[in-house]
Write an enzyme that holds these catalytic residues in place. Structure first.
Site, PDB file in Angstrom:
ATOM      1  N   ARG A  41       0.877  -1.126  -0.144  1.00 52.85           N
ATOM      2  CA  ARG A  41      -0.071  -0.017   0.022  1.00 52.85           C
ATOM      3  C   ARG A  41       1.186   1.068  -0.059  1.00 52.85           C
ATOM      4  O   ARG A  41       0.759   2.268   0.667  1.00 52.85           O
ATOM      5  CB  ARG A  41      -1.016   0.043   1.219  1.00 52.85           C
ATOM      6  CG  ARG A  41      -2.174   0.867   1.145  1.00 52.85           C
ATOM      7  CD  ARG A  41      -3.088   0.861   2.273  1.00 52.85           C
ATOM      8  NE  ARG A  41      -4.299   1.551   2.146  1.00 52.85           N
ATOM      9  CZ  ARG A  41      -5.093   2.273   2.897  1.00 52.85           C
ATOM     10  NH1 ARG A  41      -4.748   2.169   4.121  1.00 52.85           N
ATOM     11  NH2 ARG A  41      -6.188   2.646   2.651  1.00 52.85           N
ATOM     12  N   ASP A  88      -4.866   0.572  13.491  1.00 50.13           N
ATOM     13  CA  ASP A  88      -4.943  -0.112  12.020  1.00 50.13           C
ATOM     14  C   ASP A  88      -3.581  -0.511  12.051  1.00 50.13           C
ATOM     15  O   ASP A  88      -2.523  -0.202  12.300  1.00 50.13           O
ATOM     16  CB  ASP A  88      -5.362   0.761  10.953  1.00 50.13           C
ATOM     17  CG  ASP A  88      -5.966  -0.167   9.780  1.00 50.13           C
ATOM     18  OD1 ASP A  88      -5.675  -1.270   9.710  1.00 50.13           O
ATOM     19  OD2 ASP A  88      -6.719   0.463   9.048  1.00 50.13           O
ATOM     20  N   MET A  89      -3.403  -1.582  11.001  1.00 49.53           N
ATOM     21  CA  MET A  89      -1.960  -2.076  10.538  1.00 49.53           C
ATOM     22  C   MET A  89      -2.093  -2.685   9.113  1.00 49.53           C
ATOM     23  O   MET A  89      -2.937  -3.782   9.069  1.00 49.53           O
ATOM     24  CB  MET A  89      -1.495  -3.172  11.589  1.00 49.53           C
ATOM     25  CG  MET A  89      -0.142  -3.632  11.675  1.00 49.53           C
ATOM     26  SD  MET A  89       0.180  -4.591   9.863  1.00 49.53           S
ATOM     27  CE  MET A  89       1.836  -5.427  10.379  1.00 49.53           C
ATOM     28  N   CYS A 106      -7.420  -3.444  14.080  1.00 50.13           N
ATOM     29  CA  CYS A 106      -7.853  -3.640  12.840  1.00 50.13           C
ATOM     30  C   CYS A 106      -6.418  -3.944  11.902  1.00 50.13           C
ATOM     31  O   CYS A 106      -5.567  -3.302  12.341  1.00 50.13           O
ATOM     32  CB  CYS A 106      -8.337  -2.258  12.233  1.00 50.13           C
ATOM     33  SG  CYS A 106      -8.741  -2.214  10.523  1.00 50.13           S
ATOM     34  N   ASP A 159      -6.974 -11.881  16.657  1.00 52.47           N
ATOM     35  CA  ASP A 159      -6.165 -13.167  17.218  1.00 52.47           C
ATOM     36  C   ASP A 159      -6.446 -12.630  18.821  1.00 52.47           C
ATOM     37  O   ASP A 159      -6.792 -11.371  19.239  1.00 52.47           O
ATOM     38  CB  ASP A 159      -4.746 -13.209  16.962  1.00 52.47           C
ATOM     39  CG  ASP A 159      -4.188 -12.066  17.096  1.00 52.47           C
ATOM     40  OD1 ASP A 159      -3.791 -11.390  18.059  1.00 52.47           O
ATOM     41  OD2 ASP A 159      -3.484 -11.334  16.090  1.00 52.47           O
ATOM     42  N   GLU A 170     -35.220   5.044   4.929  1.00 51.63           N
ATOM     43  CA  GLU A 170     -34.045   4.347   5.667  1.00 51.63           C
ATOM     44  C   GLU A 170     -33.433   4.994   7.048  1.00 51.63           C
ATOM     45  O   GLU A 170     -33.166   4.306   8.041  1.00 51.63           O
ATOM     46  CB  GLU A 170     -32.946   4.640   4.766  1.00 51.63           C
ATOM     47  CG  GLU A 170     -33.017   3.681   3.492  1.00 51.63           C
ATOM     48  CD  GLU A 170     -31.914   3.858   2.394  1.00 51.63           C
ATOM     49  OE1 GLU A 170     -31.466   3.193   1.690  1.00 51.63           O
ATOM     50  OE2 GLU A 170     -31.547   5.127   2.103  1.00 51.63           O
TER      51      GLU A 170
END
Ligand code: GLA
Length: 746
Positions: A444, A479-480, A527, A535, A615
């Protein structure tokens, strides 16, 4: 006392409420694993293992002239290496004298009140105060390498945890080239392996295969537990299903590269090993030094996969997750990622906050893009300073404004990563993993910070501390977003590069632990490109993890189903997103999306300004329903009622542990003309009680009149009827209809 020792027979028995685990210290200090399975009284189970002369399986020196004892055949607690056991084995060592191998024999054992801890590694803890620890010490008398086999015993939970501490008590350096956490021999029976494979945006797909004579490895060498496999396996008797049969679970409390391997040996005895992956692993132990492995959570059930899952759900909720939000209600959130991606400013965020507050949403999460020059995913990681071009007036003011609208504020960070286009990289190019002379592979378009370096941890902590101390931030999405390659630390000498990957994980855990300790009111959500680090290691720091970047509810059924074998619903980050879905383009009813997302932490990931009034009113109802059912969903017993992909619909249920209420959820995934009717047998109800059933909604509102039922529908039914005869649902119609029925005991 759950750990018993019989002096005379030299047998150590671990009893939990429903299981027995036994080993015997045999002649010449060999330890033979006798048994793990359903609870058995006082019996010495050594009789199970008959010793014969097995050709081509050698015999240790001391048993001469007998040829009946072979390390290649007897079930073992923790097999030695290089001395005649040719099965898969959990450790390898390169000794200072140049030899490869270790021959471990029993030295002593000790029973300690309470549960062991593992220093810098996350592990389960003793919540109720009844746990015990067994430490079995073994040594190799030539090198002095010593093993402490650690067993944490949780009697009521039916859980035994395992880890190993290696101590170099010798006089020269030893290099561990494999140091797994456990080995388990299952000598008899025919077994399947169940594991959870996947890819980005489609994690934890359930796969069941026969365990045969070739070793099968489930693992990751990506430096994360990964999208591709999960560090959780089940070994199930071939006849085992959800409600019957033997099964063993093994779950690693670790978030980096891991390996689980199973094999049936030449006599069909199954061995399973699990721990840190040995690829790129070499740990130097100078005299006096020690190395501790992560722990494995083991449990066994004689009653099928649902019971095994319940044991894990209970254990993770009570003995892995911790902190303020372990049991406290978590806020219903809205995340701006799929609403704006990188294209936002403070005005857009405040507009989302306005709408969200109107809908009854409780927290706004500002995702990627608020910092540095982060206008795309090619720049900015590392520069954890607000971008005031986007957030005018700064973060503190934005947080205040969001708070004033009655919403909590949460934020996204990705501390472990760095873009080359960042001030941090320009200042510290040597902080990244990169092999000498090579340009590292980008993922990325980002590189990986060497989290094994204390100065990296200090920098990151100071930035996160400034963020959290200076603003009323109540949630952090950590995140990672890439796999680790080019693993080479500029801070370690050439000889110790085999330690870099594990030191990286230790650094991550240190940083997460520090944030937990110093900001106990902040809810962390793990995340990793969705669910690449789902995990039990991460769950020790964050009680919820974003399950997948795929928010398509039909795929989510599959992902959440696989995840549910090991992990409770309270850990699964799950949101309602826009339709058509951004990952698949599939169109699904709003109600169906909510039914699926409610089987998780629940929230929204869409632009509320684009919603119709209808909605919006549905969303208000959904939030009210979720809050009403919160305890039932988050701490009730979860039942998988269908096998994923086996039929044209999926059904699952939550039942209160006292059977006072239940929630049945159904989604039709492959609509049928002229269908077989959906008959669903519920579980976990009181057979003698009558339940009132409230059908919440049915998404297929446009059912032609000829498809509506002419039968009399009973809305009050006995538990035994619902569990044994089942409940028959109406004919479904349209795209992906869903149904939610609440059952209340009268
Ligand atoms: C990852 C996460 C997403 C989102 C993006 C932001 O892919 O899983 O939820 O936060 O990063 O870049």
């Amino acid at each position: 006392m759950s750990i018993l020792y019989d002096e005379q027979s030299r047998i150590i028995t671990i009893n939990t409420a429903n299981t027995t685990y036994q080993m015997i210290i045999g002649p010449h200090r060999f330890i033979q694993h006798n048994y793990y399975g359903k609870r058995i009284g006082e019996e010495d189970l050594s009789y199970l293992h008959l010793h014969y002369d097995r050709a081509c399986s050698g015999n240790p020196d001391e048993v001469f002239p007998s040829r009946r004892i072979s390390l290649d055949v007897i079930p073992q607690e923790y097999p030695s290496a290089g001395v005649g056991d040719f099965r898969i084995h959990p450790m390898s060592v390169h000794n200072g004298d140049g030899s490869y191998g270790a021959d471990f024999r029993y030295v002593k054992h000790e029973v300690i009140k309470g549960k062991y801890e593992l220093g810098g590694l996350p592990s389960s803890y003793d919540a109720a105060g009844g746990a015990e620890t067994l430490v079995v010490t073994m040594d190799d008398k030539i090198t002095g390498l010593t093993l402490e086999l650690l067993y944490g015993v949780f009697e009521e939970e039916d859980v035994i945890t395992r880890a190993v501490r290696f101590v170099n008590k010798g006089s020269y350096e030893e290099v561990l080239t494999r140091a797994l956490s456990m080995s388990l021999d299952i000598p008899y029976g025919k077994w399947d392996l169940v594991h959870f494979h996947g890819k980005h945006a489609l994690e934890r797909q359930t796969e069941r295969e026969r365990i045969g004579h070739s070793a099968v490895t489930v693992g990751s060498t990506r430096g994360t537990s990964s999208h591709q496999e999960n560090p959780f396996i089940i070994i199930a008797d071939r006849r085992t299903d959800e409600d019957h049969g033997d099964c063993y679970g093994m779950m690693l409390v670790y978030s980096g590269s891991f390996k689980a391997q199973v094999e049936a040996d030449q006599f069909d005895s199954v061995r399973a090993i699990m721990g840190i992956h040995d690829e790129q692993f070499a740990w130097h132990l100078a005299p006096g030094e020690s190395f501790t492995t992560p722990e494995v959570i083991m449990t066994y059930s004689p009653d099928g996969l649902t019971d095994l899952s319940h044991k894990y759900h209970h254990f993770i909720r009570n003995n892995i997750c911790r902190g303020k939000y372990q049991f406290a209600r978590r806020p219903v959130l809205i995340n701006n990622w799929e609403a704006t991606y990188f294209d936002f400013n403070d005005e857009k965020i405040l507009a989302i906050a306005d709408e969200a507050a109107e809908l009854g949403i409780e927290m706004l999460v500002l995702d990627d893009g608020w910092f540095g020059q982060r206008n795309s995913d090619n720049a900015g990681l590392g520069d954890w300073y607000v971008n005031e071009d986007k957030i005018k007036g700064g973060l503190t003011s934005l947080v205040q404004k969001v708070n004033e609208k009655g919403l909590k504020f949460g934020i996204w960070i990705e501390p472990e990563m760095i873009n080359e286009d960042s001030a941090l990289y320009r200042e510290h190019p040597d902080w990244v993993f990169a092999m000498p002379g090579r340009k590292p592979t980008r993922g990325r378009n980002q590189l990986v910070l060497d989290m094994g370096r204390s100065e990296v941890i200090e920098y990151l902590y100071s930035r996160i501390e400034a963020l959290l101390a200076g603003n009323n931030i109540e949630y952090v999405k950590w995140d990672m977003n890439r796999s680790l390659s080019d693993v080479h630390s500029n801070a370690l000498p050439a000889s110790r590069q085999g330690e870099a990957l594990h030191r990286y994980m230790l650094g991550v855990y240190e940083l997460m632990g520090r944030i937990n300790r110093n900001f106990p009111n902040v809810l962390l959500e793990g995340c990793s490109g969705g669910g690449a680090r789902f995990d039990a290691g991460i769950l020790c720091y964050s009680p919820q993890i974003w399950c997948s970047d795929d928010t398509d509810p039909i795929h989510r059924l599959n992902i959440q189903y696989g995840t549910s074998f090991g992990y409770p619903v309270s850990t699964m980050g799950s949101h309602v997103s826009a339709s058509p879905n951004h990952q698949t383009g599939r169109t699904t009813p709003m109600f169906t999306r909510a039914v699926v997302a409610m089987s998780g932490t629940f929230g929204y990931e869409l632009d509320p300004a684009k919603l119709s009034d209808e909605e919006k009113s549905q969303i208000r109802d959904q939030i009210a329903d979720f809050k009403r059912y919160y305890d039932l969903i988050q701490s009730g017993d979860h039942y998988r009622l269908t096998e994923i992909g086996d039929d044209y619909f999926e059904a699952w249920e939550f039942a209160a542990s006292d059977a006072s209420e239940a929630l049945l959820n159904v989604v039709v995934t492959d609509i049928q003309p002229n269908p077989t009717l959906m008959n669903i047998r519920l579980k976990g109800l009181d057979p003698d009680a009558v339940y009132e059933m409230t059908e919440k909604k049915y998404a297929n509102e446009n059912v032609p009149p000829e498809f509506s039922t002419d039968s009399v529908r009973k809305r009050e039914l006995r538990g035994d009827a619902l569990m044994n005869a089942g409940y028959t649902l109406e004919w479904a119609f349209g795209d992906y209809p869903a149904l939610q029925i609440h059952l209340r005991r009268l």
